[in-house]
Design a protein around this motif. Sequence first.
Motif, PDB file in Angstrom:
ATOM      1  N   VAL A 384       0.830  -1.205   0.000  1.00 22.69           N
ATOM      2  CA  VAL A 384       0.000   0.000   0.000  1.00 22.69           C
ATOM      3  C   VAL A 384       0.865   1.256   0.000  1.00 22.69           C
ATOM      4  O   VAL A 384       0.662   2.178  -0.797  1.00 22.69           O
ATOM      5  N   THR A 385       1.860   1.292   0.897  1.00 15.48           N
ATOM      6  CA  THR A 385       2.670   2.508   1.029  1.00 15.48           C
ATOM      7  C   THR A 385       3.571   2.731  -0.178  1.00 15.48           C
ATOM      8  O   THR A 385       3.779   3.881  -0.580  1.00 15.48           O
ATOM      9  N   ILE A 390       4.790   6.150  -4.597  1.00 14.23           N
ATOM     10  CA  ILE A 390       5.111   6.406  -6.008  1.00 14.23           C
ATOM     11  C   ILE A 390       4.050   7.304  -6.636  1.00 14.23           C
ATOM     12  O   ILE A 390       4.352   8.247  -7.372  1.00 14.23           O
ATOM     13  N   PHE A 391       2.791   6.998  -6.320  1.00 14.02           N
ATOM     14  CA  PHE A 391       1.678   7.792  -6.845  1.00 14.02           C
ATOM     15  C   PHE A 391       1.779   9.244  -6.384  1.00 14.02           C
ATOM     16  O   PHE A 391       1.614  10.182  -7.172  1.00 14.02           O
ATOM     17  N   LEU A 395       2.528  12.443  -8.726  1.00 13.21           N
ATOM     18  CA  LEU A 395       1.520  13.511  -8.756  1.00 13.21           C
ATOM     19  C   LEU A 395       2.125  14.854  -8.354  1.00 13.21           C
ATOM     20  O   LEU A 395       1.810  15.895  -8.931  1.00 13.21           O
ATOM     21  N   MET A 396       3.031  14.825  -7.371  1.00 17.21           N
ATOM     22  CA  MET A 396       3.680  16.060  -6.936  1.00 17.21           C
ATOM     23  C   MET A 396       4.534  16.666  -8.050  1.00 17.21           C
ATOM     24  O   MET A 396       4.503  17.878  -8.279  1.00 17.21           O
ATOM     25  N   VAL A 414      -4.134  14.309  -1.778  1.00 18.72           N
ATOM     26  CA  VAL A 414      -4.670  13.144  -2.500  1.00 18.72           C
ATOM     27  C   VAL A 414      -3.862  11.887  -2.158  1.00 18.72           C
ATOM     28  O   VAL A 414      -4.421  10.802  -1.953  1.00 18.72           O
ATOM     29  N   GLY A 415      -2.541  12.030  -2.067  1.00 23.19           N
ATOM     30  CA  GLY A 415      -1.697  10.883  -1.756  1.00 23.19           C
ATOM     31  C   GLY A 415      -1.950  10.323  -0.375  1.00 23.19           C
ATOM     32  O   GLY A 415      -2.047   9.098  -0.193  1.00 23.19           O
TER      33      GLY A 415
END
Length: 437
Positions: A384-385, A390-391, A395-396, A414-415
Amino acid sequence: MFSALINRYQSLAPERRQFFVHAALAALFRVFAAGAAFLLSVVAARVLGAEQSGLFFLGLSLAILLGTLCLLGMDNALLRFIGQSHVSGDSTQTNQVFTNAYVAVLPTSTLAAIAVFLSSPWLADSVFNKPEATATLQYFAFAIPFISLFFLNGYALQATRNVIASVCSMQLGVTVLTLPALLYLPHYQTIPLSSSAAVLYVIASAIVVISGLRMWFKVADRKVSFDNLRMPSLWQSAPNLWLISATGQAIPWASVVIVGYFASSEEVAFFSAAQRTSMLISFMLMVVNFVAAPRFSALYNAGEFEQLKRLAQLSTRMMIAFSFPVLALVLIWPDAIMSLFGAEFSQSGQLLVILAIGQTINVMTGSVGFLLTMCGHEKDMKNVTVFAGIFTVTLMLVLTSLWGILGAAVAVSVGVSTQNLLALSKVKQRLGFWPIG
């Protein structure tokens, strides 16, 4: 009414009464720690000014990012394994786990410090496009081993339910020592510099490490033990626990580093101040996790699954009840809150609102991360982490390049929400209950 509350408290089971006492102590000292951290941000912004405080926050964020990465998962390992051995009275395992943690973390963090010190000119010039940050980064490099070690001491003390000592070792101590020194900085430096503030932080962190070790070894049966440096259960869990801890703790600090790449020093200061303030929303989450994490491990290890469920759900209700009033204040007066850092910071109220929403979702899902890691499902939490990390970073990078610090705030919010919602579903799948029930 007061007597009714006392009677209700006395009717609780001893373990639950102890939980409330420890939670109250943790809350009290966490209030001091959170208030001191908030005050440190305000003082740094006012004493150093927007530009120099931006360099200070950038160097501090990089040092804490690397300091937490160098823990190698031993923070959660200490909570899990010392938490179990403390309940069973196994001092041999406690000493072996603590020694193993130091053997792993001390050389790793020292090497990281050397690497940052040597590469500071390149980092300041080529990565952050801020050549003036070189000296600050070099001084903060010396803080990296101390940051790793004072966190390590704090987690060990937390696992043995030494609430006050743990809070002082991890957060409160270094902040309390740095604050007065930073306030005094203008008295001997006409134009206070971020590099001078960095030196003060390094000295404070070294003192906190020494104090933490004294608190740990003041117990008679605690000692350094090299008898078992190949603990299979510890070292098999460490990689997963490291990825969990590194991703979870590094994202808030990595976000400041990413902002430092795209934005000016002043915007780094605005973003860092807003992010630190938004963490007040999740204050009660940190308090409850602080007390509950080693108990989750002990209850799961003892097969007390119904008690585990009740403790998790009670914890979530407590967190929500205490966090919503703080959220209300943030939503009503964001600009006024941010103006505490200085008049120029009032324009970052929108950042505070966005980051606060992410922290609220974090609170509402409960102690999902610790439920998974303390109950032997660290692989699920790792997956999960890592995905969420990575997401979030991706996104950043995209949103910060498009919208600046506003995009960075959206990405972080969001993250954080994504990670906690995914972990919530895993708790239901593995442990069979919803922490928000």
